[in-house]
Write an enzyme that holds these catalytic residues in place. Structure first.
Site: not given
Length: 886
Positions: A14-15, A17, A20-22, A37, A128
């Site tokens: 999905l994404g 950053g 990490g990765k989702v 995640k 954040d």
């Protein structure tokens, strides 16, 4: 998913950053979609316990506006968080793709504050908060996500090792991101201890950006913005949100107080205040709706009034009539009714009639002493000022310059004819008499004479002096004087676009480009780049956006280079919020989507333009264009007809006639064309379409005569091909070839020209050349979906004996226009060439029924049908006995 998480099946990424990765995954036990995640590398020390402690604490924050954490998996070398899957967009994406009203934005912020309050009450500080960590779905539900660097309220962040990057703070030893500089509080940037008030400041930046449309601390690098966050105060929101309640703008500024000890707001308090502001605005809207003038109420609800109303049905067990309950109520209601009637008549007397306005190009007197270049700039400045004033007035519609030019070209000095042809209610003429220092400017407003609507009279005039060296002065004074021409309308040039001061040099540069592009018709990549630079430097020069749009789309039309789409899209995304959320921007995006072939996006922009206040005439024109371009010709004709009721013009009549033509209704098309020619006998578009109708009807003498006159005037490839076709039907094959070659040489990639040339070559025996051209037609049209393309494609396939492809193409055309005579005729050709005689005869009958001329069946494609008795009888019935006699 690997065997470390055996209960989940990973589906797709999905994404990704810094944390990490989702992935989207399936929970195999509970049969639900989840987001997993996978955090980046975690150090094998006490720090991992701290990360788990934070994640587990967040799992206990159960709130509708926070992404729920279902589980935490510690695999020793990394951590995976199993979270709620929320199909949504980031707040940034949502704001770019969706027009939100003020109330809708308040609703989003209220949800945001509610979620943040829940986190704070559970002792969690986000640290954040930024638009990319706020998710919104299509129903407007908001959820806060990515608590990856959240703090426990009683812990303090250790910033001793943290160092500044260009966009984020990161722990140099672990590579863990600690937030975006663009949305940090001053104390977070300065590495001081944090508490919940740091989130309040970040909330304030996000809220300000959502409401105002720009970052409170301006643009630039992340480091520059961070410096301003610590040192500067943002411009007060009330200066940028002129119609917003002060309670809202003050709240936005309270969240952005820099000294921590003075920032006393809590998320709970913010939610409470937002709720009150939103409620007050909604009540105000309801009050406005409740005071609708009596004249806007339906006079009856019976079915005789409208097909869209419903009759009142009898109801059993009716209560005692209201007028028997209390005589005092009767008196009160009577007074209210009288007041409503008085208000209605007052409003009626104050109502401003919608004006259809023509702005004539300013003319200079022969005695003007200015240099030619300066003359162009001054006349362009005056003309643009008047055009923008009309555009910025909600009760006015600007008639396009292209439409005006088409009439004045044929009737240069006949303003009466111009009024008749355009449906103008007002014509504004301008005369300038200039020397090297100033111009005497004279405006005249011409309207219909009340005693004779075909005659014009001067309704009002204004004369004033303009310095020729100050274009800003020319622009602003021209608009002021224009407004004074309409004393009955107090809101001239008062649209939703807030006027901002424009630097004189920038406005002069814009006028030079306007004169070059619109006045002289010179546009190129260099002029587009100049416009882009100008709008980057002066984004509130609203008039330049439409000029940029027209230039970019014209360049695309010439080159088919899709880079121009991207350039226009980026420019609109970077426009100031006043323009970005206006009807003008929605119209820009409509034409962008239309040229891109994205019908769904174009339809969405029509809806947006309606929401943002575009006038009915504009909306009808956009809808009609959309219907026409997608092949829904009946709906297009109806929309153009509705627009004609608002502005009776020959252009709209021509659009109606062309829609009828595409529908195959030649009778209605010809009737409409005759109405146009009764007003403007030399209308080129009407004469051309009339020739098309005659050609299809088989009236060859009329068609040939009309096309011969037209090609002398225009020499366009389309008209040359049609003349060639008329000669073919008249069995003048060498003449047909002559004009087919002329048309091909002018536009060798036009499939209509290629198909016609191939057909005449087949008739004359040049089969090899013809087959090569038919294949070129296929190569050009394959994948096209418009009716005109599909029928040409089907004919080319059938000539190449590719039966399945020919039938597939013609069936698609029939699905789009089942009653179109051209489609029926093309179907007859396809099936005749493929030796399917029964189908060919069926469509031949249908074509004749739809007024296709019998002469079209003299072409050799139908020779084989003469062996069929049914075809012979069809020819005899339509007075074409000689067709099959040889």
């Amino acid at each position: 998913m690997d065997n470390k998480l055996p209960h989940y099946s990973r589906e797709r990424l999905l994404g990704e950053g810094g944390m990490g990765k989702v992935y989207l995954a399936q929970d195999n036990q509970l049969q639900r979609s989840v987001a997993i995640k996978e955090l980046n590398y975690q150090p094998k020390d006490d720090g991992i316990n701290h990360a788990l402690q934070e994640a587990r604490l967040l799992a206990r924050v159960n709130h509708a506006n926070i992404i729920q954490i279902y589980n935490v998996h510690d695999e020793g070398d990394h951590i995976s968080l199993v979270m709620e899957y929320f199909k949504s967009k980031t707040l940034t994406q949502f704001q770019q793709e969706t027009y939100c009203t003020l109330i809708q934005k308040l609703d989003l912020l209220q949800q945001f504050s509610a979620g943040l309050d829940a986190a704070h009450k559970n002792g969690v500080i986000h640290c954040d908060l930024k638009p990319s960590n706020i998710l919104v779905n299509d129903q407007g539900l908001l959820k806060i996500t990515d608590f990856g660097i959240a703090l426990i309220a009683h812990n303090e962040i250790n910033n001793d090792q943290a160092e500044k990057g260009d966009d984020e703070l990161a722990d140099s030893s672990e590579g863990v991101q600690y937030g975006s500089l663009l949305y940090m509080s001053p104390e977070q940037i300065q590495k001081n201890s944090l508490d919940y008030r740091s989130d309040i400041f970040s909330f304030g930046i996000v809220a300000y950006q959502l409401m105002v449309g720009s970052h409170p601390f301006g643009r630039g690098s992340a480091t520059d913005v961070a410096t301003r966050i610590c040192q500067n105060s943002p411009e007060h929101a009330k200066n940028l949100m002129l119609n917003a309640p002060s309670a809202l703008t003050d709240l936005l500024m309270e969240m952005l107080i820099q000294p921590l000890e003075q920032r006393t707001l809590t998320a709970s308090a913010i939610e409470h205040r937002l709720k009150h502001i939103r409620t007050a605005l909604m009540q105000a809207e309801i009050s406005e709706q409740a005071t609708m003038p009596l004249g806007e109420l339906p006079l009856s609800v019976g079915p005789a009034v409208s097909d869209f109303t419903q009759a009142i049905q009898p109801t059993e067990n009716l209560p005692t009539p209201w007028f028997r309950q209390n005589n005092i109520v009767i008196t009160s209601m009577t007074l209210l009714c009288l007041a409503a009637i008085a208000l209605y008549w007052f409003n009626k007397s104050q109502a401003v009639e919608t004006k259809q306005v023509v702005i004539l190009k300013p003319t200079l007197s022969d005695s003007s002493l200015m240099a030619p270049m300066q003359q162009n700039l001054v006349t362009s400045a005056v003309e643009d000022a008047l055009r923008q004033a009309v555009i910025n007035t909600k009760s006015m519609y600007l008639i396009s310059q292209r439409e005006v030019n088409a009439i004045t070209k044929e009737y240069p000095d006949d303003l009466r004819k111009l009024k008749q042809a355009t449906g103008a209610s007002d014509i504004i003429s301008t005369e300038l008499e200039c020397d090297n220092n100033r111009c005497k400017v004279s405006f005249s407003r011409l309207v219909a004479n009340p005693n004779n609507s075909d005659m014009l009279k001067v309704k009002s005039e204004k004369n004033w002096l303009a310095p020729i060296d100050k274009f800003n002065v020319i622009f602003s004074t021209s608009q002021t004087q224009f407004a004074s021409l309409f004393p009955e309308n107090t809101k001239v040039n008062q649209s939703d676009l807030v006027q901002r001061p424009i630097d004189e040099a920038d406005y002069r540069a814009y006028i030079a480009l306007y004169s070059e592009i619109k006045g002289q018709g010179n546009y190129n990549l260099d002029s587009l780049i100049k416009l882009e630079t100008l709008l980057t430097r002066s984004p509130y020069l609203y008039a330049a956006y439409a000029l940029y749009r027209d230039t970019a789309l014209d360049l695309y039309s010439d080159s088919k280079n899709k880079t121009y789409f991207q350039k226009l899209d980026v420019l609109l995304r970077n426009s100031p919020p006043e323009y970005r959320y206006s009807a003008f921007e929605a119209i820009d995006r409509f034409w962008l989507a239309s040229d891109m072939g994205d019908k769904q996006a174009a339809e969405l922009q029509v809806t947006e333009a309606k929401k943002r206040g575009a006038d009915d005439l504009t909306i009808l024109a956009l809808e009609a264009f959309m219907y026409f371009s997608s092949g829904h010709y009946k709906e297009a004709a109806e929309s153009y007809a509705d627009a004609f009721k608002l502005r009776p013009s020959t252009t709209l009549l021509n659009n109606i006639a062309f829609s009828y033509w595409r529908m195959g209704d030649l009778v209605k098309a010809e009737k409409t064309l005759n109405a146009i020619l009764a007003i403007v006998s030399n209308n080129y578009n009407a004469r051309q379409l009339q020739a098309h109708v005659w050609l299809l009807q088989g009236k060859l003498d009329l068609a040939i005569s009309a096309y011969e006159k037209i090609v002398i005037r225009t020499n366009s490839s389309r008209d040359l091909t049609n003349l060639s076709l008329a000669y073919t039907l008249n069995k003048q094959y060498q003449k047909s070839l002559e004009f087919a070659l002329k048309s091909f040489n002018k536009d060798p990639r036009n499939p209509f020209n290629l198909l016609n040339l191939a057909d005449i070559e087949i008739i004359l025996g040049d089969k090899n050349s013809a087959m090569s051209r038919y294949q070129q037609v296929v190569d050009i049209l394959i994948g096209k979906s418009e009716v005109k393309h599909l029928i040409n494609l089907a004919q080319a396939y059938s000539q190449l004996n590719q039966a399945n492809l020919a039938i597939d193409a013609i069936n698609k055309a029939l699905a789009l226009a089942p009653e179109n005579g051209e489609v029926s005729y093309a179907s007859a050709i396809v099936y005749s060439l493929l030796k399917e005689e029964a189908s060919a005869i069926f469509y031949a009958k249908k074509a004749l029924k739809n007024n296709v001329g019998i002469v079209w069946f003299n072409l050799p494609w139908f020779n084989s049908l003469c062996a069929e008795n049914e075809f012979q009888q069809l020819m005899e019935k339509n007075a074409n006995v000689e067709r099959c006699s040889n």
